[in-house]
Motif scaffolding. Structure first.
Motif, PDB file in Angstrom:
ATOM      1  N   ALA A 199     -18.562 120.245 -16.504  1.00  0.00           N
ATOM      2  CA  ALA A 199     -17.576 120.496 -15.455  1.00  0.00           C
ATOM      3  C   ALA A 199     -18.026 121.660 -14.575  1.00  0.00           C
ATOM      4  N   PRO A 200     -17.629 121.679 -13.285  1.00  0.00           N
ATOM      5  CA  PRO A 200     -18.021 122.762 -12.377  1.00  0.00           C
ATOM      6  C   PRO A 200     -17.169 124.022 -12.571  1.00  0.00           C
ATOM      7  N   ARG A 201     -17.216 124.535 -13.776  1.00  0.00           N
ATOM      8  CA  ARG A 201     -16.486 125.747 -14.166  1.00  0.00           C
ATOM      9  C   ARG A 201     -17.107 126.234 -15.462  1.00  0.00           C
ATOM     10  N   ASN A 202     -16.716 127.402 -15.911  1.00  0.00           N
ATOM     11  CA  ASN A 202     -17.190 127.888 -17.200  1.00  0.00           C
ATOM     12  C   ASN A 202     -16.577 127.055 -18.325  1.00  0.00           C
ATOM     13  N   PRO A 203     -17.238 127.030 -19.496  1.00  0.00           N
ATOM     14  CA  PRO A 203     -16.733 126.192 -20.589  1.00  0.00           C
ATOM     15  C   PRO A 203     -15.402 126.681 -21.131  1.00  0.00           C
ATOM     16  N   THR A 204     -14.659 125.759 -21.726  1.00  0.00           N
ATOM     17  CA  THR A 204     -13.399 126.095 -22.395  1.00  0.00           C
ATOM     18  C   THR A 204     -13.661 126.355 -23.869  1.00  0.00           C
ATOM     19  N   ALA A 205     -12.674 126.885 -24.545  1.00  0.00           N
ATOM     20  CA  ALA A 205     -12.784 127.119 -25.984  1.00  0.00           C
ATOM     21  C   ALA A 205     -13.018 125.811 -26.720  1.00  0.00           C
ATOM     22  N   ALA A 206     -12.318 124.755 -26.321  1.00  0.00           N
ATOM     23  CA  ALA A 206     -12.471 123.460 -26.991  1.00  0.00           C
ATOM     24  C   ALA A 206     -13.889 122.935 -26.839  1.00  0.00           C
ATOM     25  N   GLU A 207     -14.507 123.137 -25.672  1.00  0.00           N
ATOM     26  CA  GLU A 207     -15.867 122.662 -25.462  1.00  0.00           C
ATOM     27  C   GLU A 207     -16.875 123.435 -26.304  1.00  0.00           C
ATOM     28  N   ILE A 208     -16.633 124.719 -26.492  1.00  0.00           N
ATOM     29  CA  ILE A 208     -17.537 125.514 -27.334  1.00  0.00           C
ATOM     30  C   ILE A 208     -17.417 125.092 -28.792  1.00  0.00           C
ATOM     31  N   VAL A 209     -16.212 124.884 -29.241  1.00  0.00           N
ATOM     32  CA  VAL A 209     -16.015 124.436 -30.626  1.00  0.00           C
ATOM     33  C   VAL A 209     -16.668 123.079 -30.853  1.00  0.00           C
ATOM     34  N   SER A 210     -16.754 122.268 -29.819  1.00  0.00           N
ATOM     35  CA  SER A 210     -17.279 120.907 -29.942  1.00  0.00           C
ATOM     36  C   SER A 210     -18.782 120.799 -29.694  1.00  0.00           C
ATOM     37  N   LEU A 211     -19.485 121.909 -29.536  1.00  0.00           N
ATOM     38  CA  LEU A 211     -20.932 121.843 -29.319  1.00  0.00           C
ATOM     39  C   LEU A 211     -21.593 121.068 -30.455  1.00  0.00           C
ATOM     40  N   ALA A 212     -22.589 120.278 -30.093  1.00  0.00           N
ATOM     41  CA  ALA A 212     -23.190 119.358 -31.067  1.00  0.00           C
ATOM     42  C   ALA A 212     -24.093 120.044 -32.076  1.00  0.00           C
TER      43      ALA A 212
END
Length: 343
Positions: free
Chosen positions: A98-111
């Protein structure tokens, strides 16, 4: 250059000794920035590219994980020629698309595991956009929850504070390391600082030397940075507020688009419905004829027929009211229409 020389004369006692591989004005600058950010120490680097490589290397070595979470529009990916990978051997893991900084949910979901999560404040190549304060707090908590360090690419952290509603020190306290620039907003000659714990800065001084950044003398850079901190830092909230005035006036021009609206910092993006070459020629013609510079550096946008540029509201912009901006915009459009009719 003459303006920079004058600024150096006001930044310190020029009868004092310069730095010799550190000390003197360099130490004064490092201590001042560490105080502003609330960190244990800070290290002057000749470039931010070098400083950020060292920050990512530190995280990888301390945690034993040769990967970092990076935004595809972040400075390391777009403007540093992937130095973290080419010189350090790290892997970049996309933190979000996304054209923004990552969210907490996206960091938790890193592969996969990462040693460092990089947050760019603001994310320049997405339009100088910032998260909200609660979002920033949550994403830093999420990073630590997965065992990663947090590094702030804070080249423009100075102008992020008004939107986030917190002091620079409160913002920096969320990160394990922070890089700041002295020329992007403060008007310095060059230079950057990497700030954090004493362990980080001891490591940083070693690797700065290994990268060739331990220069014999940097007193012009240090004094220029100190002058910028004195001159520009107190005015940044005013710049940010006035950017919203200017953006509003520009958005009222026919076919214009501004993003973000209102701007998060004193910089934002502007689109106009003309080809870049035509806009650049018209802006130059207006400058030659009227002594007024509208906004240059236009590049063709993804949308056919539109071009985009970045607008910065700094000291000179404070003299411009919304009416002034609108009037100049109308005159520019007249030039553009004349050019279009000729072609």
């Amino acid at each position: 250059m003459r303006e920079h020389v004058v600024a150096l004369e006001t930044a310190a006692d020029l009868d004092g000794l310069p730095d010799f591989y550190g000390g003197g004005p360099v130490t004064v600058l490092e201590k001042r920035v560490a105080g502003l950010l609330g960190t244990q120490d800070a290290v002057l680097f000749p470039t931010g590219t070098m400083a950020q490589q060292v920050a990512l290397r530190y995280g990888a070595e301390r945690l034993g994980v040769p990967a970092a979470a990076l935004h595809p529009l972040g400075h390391q990916e777009v403007h540093e020629r992937h130095a973290y990978a080419e010189l350090t051997g790290l892997r970049g893991i996309r933190s979000t698309s996304a054209p923004r900084n990552p969210t907490a949910a996206e960091i938790v979901s890193l592969a996969e595991p990462v040693s460092t999560v990089v947050i760019e404040l603001p994310l320049r190549d997405a339009g100088f956009v910032l998260p909200t304060w609660p979002e920033l707090v949550e994403v830093t908590k999420a990073a630590r929850g997965i065992g990663a360090r947090v590094h702030f690419d804070g080249a423009r952290i100075w102008e992020s504070a008004p939107y986030l509603g917190r002091s620079i020190r409160e913002i920096a306290a969320l990160a394990d390391s922070v890089y700041v620039s002295f020329y992007k907003t403060l008007g310095g000659i060059s230079g950057a600082v990497l700030a954090g714990t004493a362990d980080l800065t001891e490591y940083a001084r070693t690797w700065r030397h290994r990268y060739g950044g331990h220069l014999f003398q940097q007193w012009p850079v240090a004094l220029s940075a100190l002058a910028g901190l004195d001159r520009e830092l107190p005015r940044i909230p005013e710049y940010v507020a006035h950017a919203r005035v200017i953006a509003g006036a520009l958005a009222a021009l026919p076919g214009a688009r501004v993003y973000p609206e209102p701007p998060h910092t004193h910089q934002f993006r502007l689109w106009l419905p003309y080809p870049a070459a035509v806009l650049n020629e018209a802006v130059l013609a207006m400058a030659e004829k009227e002594g007024v510079w509208f906004a240059g550096g236009w590049s063709d946008a993804d949308v056919p027929g539109y071009a985009m540029t970045e607008v910065t509201a700094a000291g000179p912009a404070l003299e411009w009211t919304a009416a002034d901006v609108g009037a100049i915009g109308v005159r520019l459009f007249d030039l553009l229409n004349q050019e279009t009719q000729r072609t």
